[in-house]
Scaffold this active site. Structure first.
Site, mmCIF file in Angstrom:
data_model
loop_
_atom_site.group_PDB
_atom_site.id
_atom_site.type_symbol
_atom_site.label_atom_id
_atom_site.label_comp_id
_atom_site.label_asym_id
_atom_site.label_seq_id
_atom_site.Cartn_x
_atom_site.Cartn_y
_atom_site.Cartn_z
ATOM 1 N N ASN A 1 -104.087 -29.697 -25.368
ATOM 2 C CA ASN A 1 -104.110 -28.079 -25.275
ATOM 3 C C ASN A 1 -104.754 -28.064 -24.452
ATOM 4 O OD1 ASN A 1 -107.185 -29.280 -26.415
ATOM 5 N ND2 ASN A 1 -106.127 -28.825 -27.869
ATOM 6 N N ASP B 1 -100.188 -29.581 -33.884
ATOM 7 C CA ASP B 1 -99.640 -31.177 -34.719
ATOM 8 C C ASP B 1 -97.826 -30.338 -34.827
ATOM 9 O OD1 ASP B 1 -102.238 -32.240 -34.950
ATOM 10 O OD2 ASP B 1 -102.996 -31.680 -36.249
HETATM 11 P P1 ADP Z 1 -104.348 -26.174 -30.543
HETATM 12 O O1 ADP Z 1 -104.304 -25.708 -31.462
HETATM 13 O O2 ADP Z 1 -103.991 -28.093 -30.633
HETATM 14 O O3 ADP Z 1 -105.540 -26.276 -29.985
HETATM 15 P P2 ADP Z 1 -102.600 -24.579 -28.885
HETATM 16 O O4 ADP Z 1 -103.795 -23.164 -29.717
HETATM 17 O O5 ADP Z 1 -102.571 -24.447 -27.676
HETATM 18 O O6 ADP Z 1 -103.294 -25.628 -28.932
HETATM 19 O O7 ADP Z 1 -101.052 -24.548 -30.050
HETATM 20 C C1 ADP Z 1 -100.379 -24.863 -29.755
HETATM 21 C C2 ADP Z 1 -98.885 -24.035 -29.850
HETATM 22 O O8 ADP Z 1 -98.656 -23.241 -30.876
HETATM 23 C C3 ADP Z 1 -99.133 -23.128 -28.579
HETATM 24 O O9 ADP Z 1 -98.136 -23.834 -27.718
HETATM 25 C C4 ADP Z 1 -97.846 -22.394 -29.744
HETATM 26 O O10 ADP Z 1 -96.727 -22.743 -29.218
HETATM 27 C C5 ADP Z 1 -98.113 -22.126 -30.668
HETATM 28 N N1 ADP Z 1 -99.442 -21.238 -31.191
HETATM 29 C C6 ADP Z 1 -101.033 -21.169 -31.288
HETATM 30 N N2 ADP Z 1 -101.287 -19.967 -31.678
HETATM 31 C C7 ADP Z 1 -100.214 -19.056 -31.115
HETATM 32 C C8 ADP Z 1 -100.341 -17.568 -31.538
HETATM 33 N N3 ADP Z 1 -101.952 -17.513 -31.935
HETATM 34 N N4 ADP Z 1 -99.251 -17.230 -31.313
HETATM 35 C C9 ADP Z 1 -98.767 -17.783 -30.881
HETATM 36 N N5 ADP Z 1 -98.462 -19.081 -31.310
HETATM 37 C C10 ADP Z 1 -99.252 -19.976 -31.302
#
Ligand code: ADP
Length: 280
Positions: free
Chosen positions: A180, A232
């Site tokens: 991330n 995840d």
């Molecule tokens: P982490 O939860 O590990 O911090 P992210 O926030 O980057 O990782 O989210 C992982 C994936 O989940 C993103 O690449 C996207 O595909 C999806 N995702 C997360 N938040 C959103 C959102 N608000 N809207 C759409 N997709 C999301």
């Protein structure tokens, strides 16, 4: 086969209007036990995306251990080599207050007992197509598993979470890193030689870099309820479909991650194959 080597926890989730100060007792408004741990969540996500998944890890000999094993079994994951060790299972004590802010204490429990790998575990890793690890079990074990996989021709996927300093020799064995934004910043100086890097961008989707190839999966518009476990869900879905090529896997995982935000909870919100296919 996808082999996931990692953590499995019981999340103990208490909701309360306000968190108690030291010495204070407050009445909470709710309590739930929810299977979790990054290893288990990603294994369940990979299985729901249609992969043949084997789980390597450990639960305690307590009641949580039996429930956690049954949860993985119920998801269709092969738990033949899941260890039951004396003592408590891993637990995460989570307090969520009225503002939606949380405080979390993770006790590794049985996960901390994964200090070495058995012959059977090593053979399973060598026979797999992909090994997927995170950093919620002892680092030496992850490093040894990655090295064993690398020499056996098993693709090594690493989600370096929670962030911690990693030895260069671990990175040398990683073929696919899933990070991330925070992890990307932390490891930017060491990710260079990794053949395939997938970076998730929350609401903005995800990007892939492999050699000269760059791919973008734009953010998907969803009604966000709870982003817990989106990473995840994304990671498990990505490794499950990795053999179809980076572009297909990136789009599939991006849809899985987005769908995971539309429901409450980590493991419960992980979408299945039909749901992801319908969204695409
Ligand atoms: P982490 O939860 O590990 O911090 P992210 O926030 O980057 O990782 O989210 C992982 C994936 O989940 C993103 O690449 C996207 O595909 C999806 N995702 C997360 N938040 C959103 C959102 N608000 N809207 C759409 N997709 C999301």
């Amino acid at each position: 086969t996808v082999v996931v080597l990692g953590s499995v926890n019981m999340d103990l989730v208490t909701t309360t209007a306000h968190r108690p100060a030291p010495g204070e007792t407050v009445l909470g408004s709710g309590f739930a036990t929810v299977p979790g741990g990054k290893g288990a969540n990603q294994a369940i996500a990979a299985a729901r995306s249609g992969a043949d998944v084997r789980f390597l890890g450990a639960v305690g000999d307590d009641a949580f251990g039996a429930t956690l094993r049954a949860t993985l079994d119920g998801a269709g994951i092969d738990t033949t080599l899941l260890r039951t060790v004396p003592g408590p299972s891993g637990v995460a004590t989570i307090v969520v207050d009225g503002d939606g802010e949380n405080s979390i204490i993770v006790v590794a429990g049985a996960n901390g007992r994964m200090t070495d790998l058995t012959e059977a575990e090593l053979a399973t890793i060598a026979a797999a197509d992909i090994l997927l690890c995170q950093l919620e079990i002892p680092l030496e074990t992850v490093t040894a598993a990655a090295h064993h996989a690398g020499s056996a021709g098993t693709l090594v996927a690493l989600n370096p979470s929670p962030v911690q300093p990693l030895p260069a020799r671990l990175w040398a064995d990683v073929d696919l890193a899933i990070v991330n934004s925070l992890e990307y910043e932390q490891f930017s100086s060491t990710l260079g030689p990794v053949a395939h890097v997938v970076r998730t961008l929350g609401a903005d989707g995800a990007v892939y870099r492999g050699g000269d190839t760059e791919l973008v999966a734009g953010g998907r518009r969803v009604d966000v309820v709870d982003t817990t476990g989106a990473g995840d869900a994304f990671t498990g879905a990505l490794v499950a479909t990795w053999s179809q090529g980076a572009a297909a896997a990136l789009n599939w995982a991006n849809a899985a991650g987005a769908l995971a935000t539309t429901q409450l909870g980590a493991s419960a919100s992980i979408p299945g194959r039909e749901q992801i296919a319908a969204a695409l």
